[in-house]
Design an enzyme around this catalytic site. Structure first.
Site, short mmCIF file in Angstrom:
data_model
loop_
_atom_site.label_atom_id
_atom_site.label_comp_id
_atom_site.label_asym_id
_atom_site.label_seq_id
_atom_site.Cartn_x
_atom_site.Cartn_y
_atom_site.Cartn_z
N GLN A 18 28.24 30.76 45.49
CA GLN A 18 27.66 31.07 44.56
C GLN A 18 26.82 32.27 44.78
O GLN A 18 26.84 33.42 43.92
CB GLN A 18 26.97 29.93 43.95
CG GLN A 18 27.79 29.46 42.70
CD GLN A 18 27.33 28.36 41.84
OE1 GLN A 18 26.28 27.81 42.45
NE2 GLN A 18 27.86 27.96 40.70
N SER A 28 30.30 37.56 39.53
CA SER A 28 29.70 36.70 38.29
C SER A 28 28.42 37.45 38.14
O SER A 28 28.13 38.08 36.99
CB SER A 28 29.17 35.39 39.04
OG SER A 28 30.35 34.82 38.76
N ARG A 55 35.60 31.25 44.38
CA ARG A 55 34.74 30.78 43.46
C ARG A 55 33.98 29.56 43.82
O ARG A 55 34.29 28.61 42.83
CB ARG A 55 34.97 30.94 42.03
CG ARG A 55 35.80 32.28 41.84
CD ARG A 55 34.85 33.44 41.98
NE ARG A 55 33.90 34.08 40.71
CZ ARG A 55 34.48 34.65 39.65
NH1 ARG A 55 35.49 35.05 39.33
NH2 ARG A 55 33.51 34.89 38.74
N TYR A 96 40.39 29.95 36.97
CA TYR A 96 40.93 30.86 36.34
C TYR A 96 42.18 30.97 35.56
O TYR A 96 42.66 29.75 35.39
CB TYR A 96 41.87 31.82 37.86
CG TYR A 96 40.68 32.53 38.31
CD1 TYR A 96 40.09 33.64 37.96
CD2 TYR A 96 40.49 31.97 39.76
CE1 TYR A 96 39.02 34.39 38.68
CE2 TYR A 96 39.13 32.80 40.40
CZ TYR A 96 38.71 34.06 39.89
OH TYR A 96 37.54 34.58 40.63
N ASP A 108 28.43 35.57 44.90
CA ASP A 108 29.39 35.88 43.88
C ASP A 108 29.10 37.20 43.04
O ASP A 108 28.42 37.26 42.27
CB ASP A 108 29.54 35.04 43.04
CG ASP A 108 30.72 35.03 42.05
OD1 ASP A 108 31.22 36.00 41.94
OD2 ASP A 108 31.04 33.69 41.57
P1 NAD Z 1 37.99 36.64 34.48
O1 NAD Z 1 37.36 37.83 34.33
O2 NAD Z 1 39.10 36.37 35.48
O3 NAD Z 1 38.55 36.22 32.92
C1 NAD Z 1 37.96 36.01 31.93
C2 NAD Z 1 38.45 35.15 31.06
O4 NAD Z 1 39.68 35.48 30.30
C3 NAD Z 1 38.64 33.68 31.41
O5 NAD Z 1 37.82 32.88 30.98
C4 NAD Z 1 40.05 33.61 31.28
O6 NAD Z 1 40.41 32.20 30.89
C5 NAD Z 1 40.08 34.32 30.00
N1 NAD Z 1 41.65 34.59 29.35
C6 NAD Z 1 42.65 35.22 30.29
N2 NAD Z 1 43.67 35.30 29.28
C7 NAD Z 1 43.36 34.93 27.94
C8 NAD Z 1 43.71 34.96 26.64
N3 NAD Z 1 45.20 35.34 26.60
N4 NAD Z 1 43.14 34.72 25.73
C9 NAD Z 1 41.83 34.60 25.89
N5 NAD Z 1 41.34 34.41 27.12
C10 NAD Z 1 41.90 34.55 28.13
O7 NAD Z 1 37.07 35.44 34.64
P2 NAD Z 1 35.76 35.13 35.40
O8 NAD Z 1 34.48 35.64 34.76
O9 NAD Z 1 36.08 35.86 36.81
O10 NAD Z 1 35.61 33.61 35.70
C11 NAD Z 1 36.72 33.00 36.27
C12 NAD Z 1 36.47 31.50 36.43
O11 NAD Z 1 35.64 31.64 37.53
C13 NAD Z 1 35.44 30.92 35.04
O12 NAD Z 1 36.10 29.61 35.00
C14 NAD Z 1 34.02 30.79 35.82
O13 NAD Z 1 33.43 29.65 35.27
C15 NAD Z 1 34.44 30.54 37.34
N6 NAD Z 1 33.28 30.66 38.21
C16 NAD Z 1 32.97 29.83 39.04
C17 NAD Z 1 31.99 29.97 39.86
C18 NAD Z 1 31.70 28.95 40.76
O14 NAD Z 1 31.76 27.82 40.44
N7 NAD Z 1 30.78 29.32 41.85
C19 NAD Z 1 31.36 31.34 39.86
C20 NAD Z 1 31.63 32.11 38.87
C21 NAD Z 1 32.75 31.79 38.16
#
Ligand code: NAD
Length: 387
Positions: free
Chosen positions: A126, A132, A121, A227, A129
């Site tokens: 991006q 996302s 990520r 993550y 992705d």
């Molecule tokens: P994900 O689907 O893995 O998880 C969803 C959310 O669940 C996360 O925010 C996680 O912290 C939360 N979670 C886990 N256990 C939990 C609990 N016990 N209680 C409450 N919440 C809990 O997440 P995602 O949508 O795949 O995104 C993962 C990360 O990647 C995020 O920080 C996102 O901003 C980042 N991201 C970065 C980029 C980039 O920079 N290119 C692109 C997309 C996503």
């Protein structure tokens, strides 16, 4: 080099891995593109549009056998793997954590595979992705689904017949899907509260107009790279205790909490569901991998004393046109990234490709899944030319 786009076979899968827009770009890049008839119909792309974009139509059973690259939405069936030639490359959302047998078969058949779930990520990646682009649709649709099934308004309404208070929505997990759910629920006028274990998301939630629910801070939930890490049973117990009062007052709970490679955390137990008002709605977006609510049944509706629990496992497929448009662009960006002079180069020194490669040269090579060390490329042999 030939790219083949099959019609997805999985039940309920309406998306397609390439659109006429991306086919035209692949043809421009010098690929020959063949599409299975009907592949894009459910996403609003008829066969004629693919032909106009420069693709050939090639029927299922015969199609793809001589392809160098197969572009997929979901994991491959055994039959699809059986049809591919050794050395071919497949890219898609291959569900590597769940599809262990498929992964082993891909390696055994000498098929190189890129699993988009494993894409780093990073800023550079991006545009590729797919997690996302598809999670964002799921978050948006989860709120619309909840609003359409709820027995009350989302916004505050002042009418001649009196005032209706705004709906209270609790979102659990503020990743891509969760943040889109927050934004959508706010646009519809709800009061939104959010729980996440990564302290870093507090600002993002507040910038969208949501309220962050504070949790015990002695155990950090950030595993790095954005993550979450798996929390202890004790932490999750204390988290549920804190969430109880918020859930009890909520009309809608949308859960999206995931920990990569692990079972999703249990954030709603039976006692918490019992605290909710009849007519309330829970949308559990973690349903496909086990659910955040103990009472969720994937792709089914459960009614517990008037509380409706929905566990849609593939909401992106309920909006197939835009889901396919975005997904196809993600795949095209990956192909463009992997393009060498005139062929695809799976350069294992490249951070994005190395992070996404699941099987390569007859082995499972991704460090999360590799059972034995991957073959060490010697100088000059660190690239696979797919041609
Ligand atoms: P994900 O689907 O893995 O998880 C969803 C959310 O669940 C996360 O925010 C996680 O912290 C939360 N979670 C886990 N256990 C939990 C609990 N016990 N209680 C409450 N919440 C809990 O997440 P995602 O949508 O795949 O995104 C993962 C990360 O990647 C995020 O920080 C996102 O901003 C980042 N991201 C970065 C980029 C980039 O920079 N290119 C692109 C997309 C996503």
């Amino acid at each position: 080099m030939k790219i083949y786009i099959p019609k997805e076979r999985a039940t309920g899968e309406t998306r397609v891995a390439a659109t006429p827009e991306t086919v035209a770009k692949m043809v421009e890049l010098g690929f020959t593109v063949a599409v299975e008839p009907g592949a894009g119909v459910e996403s609003g792309f008829g066969d004629d549009l693919y032909e106009e974009a420069g693709a050939k139509l090639e029927a299922g059973a015969a199609g793809g056998g001589d392809a160098d690259v197969l572009l997929k939405v979901g994991p491959l069936t055994e039959e699809e793997i059986g049809r591919l030639r050794q050395g071919a490359t497949v890219a898609g959302l291959l569900s590597p954590y769940r599809e262990k047998e498929t992964v082993a078969l891909l390696a055994q058949k000498g098929i190189n595979s890129l699993a988009l779930e494993l894409l780093p990520r990073t800023t550079l990646a991006q545009s590729m992705d797919a997690l996302s682009s598809q999670a964002s649709i799921a978050g948006y649709k989860a709120v619309l689904l909840a609003a359409s099934r709820l027995d009350r308004y989302f916004p505050l309404l002042m009418t001649a017949a009196g005032t209706i208070p705004p709906a209270r929505v609790v979102v659990m997990g503020a990743g891509v899907a969760g943040l889109q759910a927050v934004a959508t629920a706010k646009r519809l006028g709800a009061v939104v509260e959010v729980s996440d274990i990564r302290a870093a998301v507090k600002e993002e939630i507040e910038s969208l107009g949501g309220r962050f629910i504070e949790l015990p801070t002695e155990e950090k939930g950030d595993a790095g790279g954005g993550y979450a890490k798996e929390m202890t049973a004790d932490f999750l117990h204390r988290q549920r205790e804190i969430l109880k009062q918020h859930v009890g007052a909520a009309s809608v709970v949308v859960t999206t909490a995931q920990v990569p490679g692990k079972k999703p955390p249990v954030l709603l137990d039976e006692e918490m569901v019992a605290l909710m008002k009849p007519g309330a709605v829970i949308i559990d977006l973690a349903a496909g991998s086990g659910g955040n609510c103990v009472l969720t049944r994937a792709d089914e509706e459960t009614n517990v004393d008037g509380v409706l629990i929905l566990g849609p496992s593939n909401l992106a497929a309920s909006m197939p046109h835009d889901a396919s448009v975005l997904y196809a662009r993600n795949l095209l960006a990956l192909l463009e990234h992997a393009m060498g002079e005139d062929s695809l180069e799976l350069d294992r020194d490249d951070e994005i490709l190395a992070g996404t490669l699941l099987t390569f040269g007859g082995r499972v090579v991704h460090p999360h899944f590799a059972e034995s060390p991957a073959p060490q490329p010697t100088v000059g042999q660190d690239k696979e030319l797919v041609s």
